[in-house]
Design an enzyme around this catalytic site. Structure first.
Site, short mmCIF file in Angstrom:
data_model
loop_
_atom_site.label_atom_id
_atom_site.label_comp_id
_atom_site.label_asym_id
_atom_site.label_seq_id
_atom_site.Cartn_x
_atom_site.Cartn_y
_atom_site.Cartn_z
N HIS A 241 0.69 -1.12 0.07
CA HIS A 241 0.19 -0.06 0.04
C HIS A 241 0.97 1.37 -0.09
CE1 HIS A 241 -3.45 -2.43 1.12
NE2 HIS A 241 -2.66 -2.92 2.14
C1 BDR Z 1 -3.07 1.06 5.21
O1 BDR Z 1 -3.43 0.36 6.53
C2 BDR Z 1 -2.15 0.05 7.12
O2 BDR Z 1 -2.39 -1.26 7.98
C3 BDR Z 1 -1.04 0.04 6.08
O3 BDR Z 1 0.13 0.63 6.46
C4 BDR Z 1 -1.76 0.97 5.21
O4 BDR Z 1 -1.11 2.46 5.28
C5 BDR Z 1 -3.88 -0.32 4.29
O5 BDR Z 1 -5.15 -0.41 4.24
#
Ligand code: BDR
Ligand code: CA
Length: 306
Positions: A241
């Site tokens: 992500h």
């Molecule tokens: C987002 O949520 C967090 O767990 C990750 O770091 C990312 O920023 C993904 O949904």
């Protein structure tokens, strides 16, 4: 000229990968890393950011610790996806140098207001608590920023923490609603794009083969995420992500964006944190990433970790 940016984050394995990518990119003038409670508690996210700074050899970049809890709701964490300490299987240790005196919100205001209007990009890859608090304390901040480049939200993909909400927005929906309503230009990388950027065994092997400290750390975290993807999500390749916004700043052609209006649900317990992304709005406040070149993102990450 290097682009001035601040990275607001909650490391977090994918936050850590985003930081490693940014630390290794001379295109950026990295004004600060600011941290927020999110994936793990605030004290751990600040420590993890300092630890990653140490591995990257970027002592020149200040780290500021920030909000310990969301604006309104109770804190939610994501230890299942990031490990108890937040860096997956990478052992947590206390870095030689800790966070600076002063907090994230103040640092964001001071650093942005000291620069010319429209020059600083604020990259936000955790809950938006620090950013909303900074905007509340300095009403001119939203107009002073070049843009907010965020990881958060979901449309076509549905949520990853509830049926319709993505973690960063769910973790502080009131903060996100304030930021989307602030008038700052926003470029948003939600799950629709980040779920297209998945770490295959071949991507991880290429990073591992680099033989650099940053590459070894990145590969260990990606392997951890891959295992979590199997055990918790019942999938195969884990999504990457938080490096997406950084990759877009470096290589915009890796993503396709569409103008839209984004508003955040804050009242319904069932859909709390849902991002309503409307492409037909006459009053757009954001651009939404609809597609990503996964191999291009991994090629960039691998190149920089070398
Ligand atoms: C987002 O949520 C967090 O767990 C990750 O770091 C990312 O920023 C993904 O949904
Ligand atoms: Ca994050």
């Amino acid at each position: 000229m290097a682009e001035p940016i601040i990275i607001d984050c909650d490391p977090g394995v994918d936050d850590a990968l985003a930081l490693l990518l940014a630390f290794a990119s001379p295109e950026f003038e990295l004004l600060a890393v600011t941290t927020v409670g999110g994936n793990v508690a605030a004290a751990k996210t600040a420590r993890n950011a300092c630890l990653i700074r140490e591995v990257a050899g970027r002592d020149d970049v200040p780290v500021y610790a920030g909000a310990t809890r969301p604006l309104v709701r109770d804190a939610v964490e994501a230890g299942d996806f990031h490990g108890v300490e937040g860096l997956g299987a990478v052992p947590a240790r206390t870095p030689a140098r800790g966070a600076e005196a002063g907090d994230s919100q103040r640092a964001i205001v001071d650093l942005v207001m000291a620069r010319p209007a429209g020059s600083v990009s604020l990259t936000v890859v955790g809950p938006m608590t620090n950013v909303a608090a900074a905007m509340a304390s300095e009403p001119a901040l939203a107009g002073r920023l070049k843009q907010v480049v965020a990881m958060g939200g979901a449309r076509r993909e549905g949520g990853n923490i509830t049926a319709s909400a993505e973690f960063n927005i769910f973790a502080d929906p009131h903060a996100a609603a304030a930021v989307f309503a602030s008038g700052v230009p926003i470029v948003c990388f939600g799950l629709d794009a980040t779920h297209q950027v998945r770490a295959t065994e071949a991507h991880i092997a290429a990073i591992e083969a680099l033989g650099t400290p940053a590459g070894a750390m990145a590969a260990a975290m990606l392997r951890f995420s891959r295992q979590v993807e199997r055990d918790v999500v019942r999938g195969t390749d884990a999504p990457l992500h938080d490096p997406c916004p950084i990759a877009w700043l470096l290589r915009p052609a890796l993503f396709e964006l569409k103008p839209c209006r984004i508003e955040v649900e804050t009242t319904s317990p069932l859909t709390m944190g849902h991002t309503a992304v409307e492409f037909r709005s006459a009053q757009p406040n954001a651009r939404w990433a609809v597609s990503a070149d996964a191999d291009g993102v991994f090629a960039l990450l691998t190149e920089r970790l070398a």
